[in-house]
Write an enzyme that holds these catalytic residues in place. Structure first.
Site, short mmCIF file in Angstrom:
data_model
loop_
_atom_site.label_atom_id
_atom_site.label_comp_id
_atom_site.label_asym_id
_atom_site.label_seq_id
_atom_site.Cartn_x
_atom_site.Cartn_y
_atom_site.Cartn_z
N GLU A 213 -9.77 -1.84 5.48
CA GLU A 213 -10.42 -1.48 6.73
C GLU A 213 -11.70 -2.30 6.92
O GLU A 213 -12.20 -2.91 5.96
CB GLU A 213 -10.76 0.02 6.72
CG GLU A 213 -9.55 0.93 6.63
CD GLU A 213 -8.78 1.07 7.95
OE1 GLU A 213 -8.78 0.13 8.78
OE2 GLU A 213 -8.15 2.13 8.15
N HIS B 77 -7.31 -4.74 10.34
CA HIS B 77 -7.06 -4.61 8.89
C HIS B 77 -5.78 -5.32 8.48
O HIS B 77 -4.84 -5.43 9.26
CB HIS B 77 -7.07 -3.14 8.44
CG HIS B 77 -5.93 -2.30 8.90
ND1 HIS B 77 -6.09 -1.00 9.34
CD2 HIS B 77 -4.60 -2.51 8.98
CE1 HIS B 77 -4.92 -0.48 9.66
NE2 HIS B 77 -3.99 -1.38 9.45
N ASP C 33 0.81 -1.22 0.00
CA ASP C 33 0.00 0.00 0.00
C ASP C 33 0.85 1.26 0.00
O ASP C 33 2.06 1.21 0.18
CB ASP C 33 -0.98 0.01 1.20
CG ASP C 33 -0.35 -0.53 2.49
OD1 ASP C 33 0.89 -0.51 2.60
OD2 ASP C 33 -1.10 -0.97 3.37
N ASP D 282 -7.53 -2.44 14.29
CA ASP D 282 -8.92 -2.71 13.91
C ASP D 282 -9.04 -3.97 13.04
O ASP D 282 -10.08 -4.19 12.40
CB ASP D 282 -9.55 -1.49 13.20
CG ASP D 282 -8.86 -1.15 11.88
OD1 ASP D 282 -7.94 -1.88 11.45
OD2 ASP D 282 -9.25 -0.13 11.26
C1 F6R Z 1 1.41 -1.48 6.14
C2 F6R Z 1 0.09 -2.07 6.26
C3 F6R Z 1 -0.69 -2.06 7.53
C4 F6R Z 1 0.14 -2.32 8.78
C5 F6R Z 1 -0.73 -2.25 10.02
C6 F6R Z 1 0.09 -2.43 11.29
O1 F6R Z 1 1.93 -1.64 4.84
O2 F6R Z 1 -0.38 -2.58 5.30
O3 F6R Z 1 -1.72 -3.01 7.44
O4 F6R Z 1 0.73 -3.60 8.66
O5 F6R Z 1 -1.39 -1.03 10.06
O6 F6R Z 1 0.97 -1.35 11.42
P1 F6R Z 1 2.12 -1.35 12.52
O7 F6R Z 1 3.03 -2.50 12.17
O8 F6R Z 1 2.81 -0.03 12.39
O9 F6R Z 1 1.46 -1.55 13.83
#
Ligand code: F6R
Length: 244
Positions: A144, A139, A68, A137
């Protein structure tokens, strides 16, 4: 069924995850990796860098696709996911930058870019090993709650919780982009193997929903229950909500 491996510390889980990635590259030097940004995989990337520098792990033939990117951020922006990947991994290993792909957040025609991103993954032969983190959450990538479980690469609105979780990387919460371009859940499920790394108590509810809850769009990581080869690599705090 999601396999779960639990470790004492973040360092240990990162080393274990890096071993899975390095075994994949040694078995298939031209592997196609799916990569994530965020805090969770930083230790894994640090260990891959060490393996490259000390043990000769060779990325010369590896191709990568990131999950992403924030919509509207130039790749050169300090908080773009392209910058994150260059700083936390690509600049320190011998991967060819031309073989690293991050969705563009600034394409004139984002919908066309999303289609060509999916096509580029197919042209590369599909993703051999996908690395994921999980949002508080539930995701995966930026899918989301409410995202279709067969969704493809597209533009999404970020939830308030994600915006506040990610504000730590920006000067102020107002600077966090409100939209992103993300691989879909359906795109991710096509990877041949998936590992998800998570640490800390802030992830324990999302982890238990994903592993032991119903498969539901309310926790898009739960879709991984329908994937043939997914392993969650956790520290004790992230695993605390599981009945195992
Ligand atoms: C990042 C992504 C997100 C993160 C998630 C956890 O490329 O796709 O899904 O993996 O938000 O983020 P952290 O590791 O910072 O807690």
């Amino acid at each position: 069924m999601i396999q779960v491996h639990t470790y004492e510390s973040y360092e240990e889980l990162s080393k274990h995850a890096a071993k899975i990635v390095s075994d994949q590259i040694r078995i298939k030097p031209d592997s196609v990796l799916g990569l994530a940004t965020g805090s969770s995989p930083v230790g894994l990337y640090r260990e891959l860098i060490r393996m490259h520098q000390e043990d000769g792990l060779d990325f010369a033939n590896v191709t990568s696709f990131n999950l992403d990117e924030y919509l509207g951020l130039d790749p050169k922006h300090a908080q773009s996911y392209r910058t994150f990947m260059n700083q936390n991994l690509f600049n320190h290993i011998n991967i060819e930058i031309a073989k690293t792909h991050v969705p563009s957040g600034i394409a004139d025609d984002i919908a066309a870019m999303a289609l060509s991103y999916e096509q580029a993954i197919r042209d590369a032969g599909g993703i051999d090993l996908q690395i994921l983190g999980i949002g508080s959450d539930g995701h995966i990538a930026f899918n989301e709650p409410g995202s279709d479980l067969d969704s493809r690469t597209r533009v999404v609105d970020l939830e308030e919780q994600t915006i506040s979780d990610n504000a730590r990387f920006f000067e102020s919460i107002d600077d966090v982009p409100r939209q992103a371009i993300t691989m879909g859940v359906g795109t991710i499920l096509e990877a041949r193997e998936i590992i998800l790394v998570a640490n800390g108590e802030g992830k324990s509810a999302a982890v238990s929903d994903a592993v032991q809850g119903d498969v539901s769009t309310q926790c898009t990581a739960s879709a991984l229950q329908n994937h043939a080869k997914t392993t969650f690599i956790l520290d004790k705090a992230a695993a605390a909500g599981l009945n195992i």
